[in-house]
Motif scaffolding. Structure first.
Motif, short mmCIF file in Angstrom:
data_model
loop_
_atom_site.label_atom_id
_atom_site.label_comp_id
_atom_site.label_asym_id
_atom_site.label_seq_id
_atom_site.Cartn_x
_atom_site.Cartn_y
_atom_site.Cartn_z
N LYS A 1 0.84 -1.20 0.00
CA LYS A 1 0.00 0.00 0.00
C LYS A 1 0.87 1.24 0.00
O LYS A 1 1.90 1.28 0.68
CB LYS A 1 -0.83 0.09 1.29
N VAL A 2 0.44 2.24 -0.74
CA VAL A 2 1.05 3.55 -0.64
C VAL A 2 -0.06 4.53 -0.28
O VAL A 2 -1.10 4.56 -0.93
CB VAL A 2 1.68 4.01 -1.98
N LEU A 3 0.15 5.29 0.77
CA LEU A 3 -0.87 6.25 1.19
C LEU A 3 -0.26 7.62 1.40
O LEU A 3 0.85 7.74 1.93
CB LEU A 3 -1.49 5.82 2.52
N TYR A 4 -1.02 8.62 1.00
CA TYR A 4 -0.68 9.99 1.38
C TYR A 4 -1.95 10.68 1.86
O TYR A 4 -3.00 10.05 1.93
CB TYR A 4 0.03 10.74 0.25
N GLU A 5 -1.85 11.95 2.21
CA GLU A 5 -2.86 12.68 2.99
C GLU A 5 -2.76 12.21 4.45
O GLU A 5 -3.15 11.10 4.80
CB GLU A 5 -4.28 12.44 2.49
N ALA B 1 -5.67 10.51 6.14
CA ALA B 1 -5.95 9.16 5.64
C ALA B 1 -4.95 8.17 6.24
O ALA B 1 -5.33 7.07 6.65
CB ALA B 1 -5.88 9.13 4.11
N TYR C 1 -5.99 5.09 8.69
CA TYR C 1 -5.53 3.77 8.27
C TYR C 1 -4.73 3.09 9.38
O TYR C 1 -4.99 1.93 9.75
CB TYR C 1 -4.67 3.89 7.01
#
Lengths: 225, 225
Positions: free
Chosen positions: A73-77, A80, A84
């Motif tokens: 998984k790659v997440l930004y913000e 968020a 998560y």
């Protein structure tokens, strides 16, 4: 960790791309510490163009930090990433279970964007970025202080009937608020002595001594004064 | 039977003011409509000072809309209201159950703040508020369009491999994006015919025909053209 290989594989699967001094980065680092999560730390320099390099843009087309890689998984913000992490690693919960209290936590988390906007529009960010301080730049500080008072009074009121923003327990909302307000401490404001915002003061006394806070001071802050 | 929530919405006295108030008002209506929830509608006028009256400030000290009253809860911050509604009334879910897909939904929801910022910084909001249109104010529109292209290209890319932002199912993320982008449609951009952003176009074709979208057109938009 008993087995070094397990230790290193856990770290390799979780990577945080960050920059020193960002309140949004700080928020995520505090959460990772509170949860006891290992991660590989990738400190980027915007000035050196790290955040616009192709390999980083391939992860986050916006070229911003914090960016979290967790497994595939790659997440930004940052909000968020926060939600998560709290749901994926629920052992040390950072949101109330009760929906009413949880909605208050959500409300305060998102309100910190308004606080950030007040810092921007009041001139505080410029004051801070120029590394000025209230004792030397009295007039400029006074103007900024007038503009941010109303916002601080709101937060003081939110804390007037409770230990933490969402009730009795420390949550993501407190992490979000601290991460923004700490810039004021850095220019010299001492919340714990503050007579004007005493509820922020007593809250500050409890929050600022947490290990997660002490372990995530931006490196370039430790290098000065 | 569910409690009948009260819901405050607002429109501005000036015809075309957009920004967090206008679009998030529509967004919350849409969530209500998608869930089939009854509510009492309180339309406020900022120009008449409704949002700064003591009785409203007692509910929301920030004097902003949307503000939701649900039983004895008062909530503001549109994203907090959205998450609350989705969890409190889970029968027609607006977030994926799977955490990976849900985190993508969260990420896109919060990214719409960046889109809103681009609308502000590009001059689009001013263009819109002055009720100009691209056919008449060609030069001004061209400048704005150049500045927002990069942002629209990102969203086009996000939709290139999927029906909806978080995967196969319509979610809060699509509601958030639509609520921002619809201002472009209002000045004349037709996403469904758009060759430059075709993925936004096909997504628009599916989303814009939903009952919740059709039932929540701002009243003063229906009164023109």
């Amino acid at each position: 960790k008993i087995f070094p290989s397990l230790f290193s594989s856990e770290m390799a699967q979780r990577v945080l791309y960050w920059a020193s001094g960002s309140p949004y980065v700080r928020k995520i680092q505090i959460i990772l510490e509170e949860k006891g999560l290992q991660y590989e730390s990738k400190l980027l320099s915007a000035a050196s163009g790290d955040t616009k390099k192709p390999e980083f843009l391939a992860l986050n087309p916006r070229g911003k930090v914090p960016t979290l890689v967790d497994g595939d998984k790659v997440l930004y913000e940052s909000d968020a990433i926060a939600l998560y992490l709290d749901e994926k690693y629920p052992e040390k919960p950072l949101l109330p279970k009760d929906l009413d209290a949880k909605s208050v936590a959500w409300m305060r988390i998102f309100e910190t964007s308004t606080l950030a906007g007040v810092f921007r529009d009041s001139g505080f960010n410029q004051f801070y970025n120029k590394q000025k301080n209230p004792q030397e730049s009295v007039e400029e500080w006074t103007e900024v202080a007038i503009k941010i008072k109303g916002e601080l009074a709101l937060w003081n009121n939110y804390l007037s009937d409770r230990d933490y923003l969402a009730g009795n327990t420390f949550s993501l909302a407190d992490i979000a608020l601290f991460s923004q307000l700490v810039a004021l401490e850095r220019v010299g404001k001492k919340f714990v002595e503050d007579k004007e915002f005493p509820h922020i003061g007593s809250w500050w006394g409890k929050v600022s001594v947490r290990d997660s806070i002490k372990k995530t001071v931006p490196p370039h802050w430790s290098n000065t004064q």
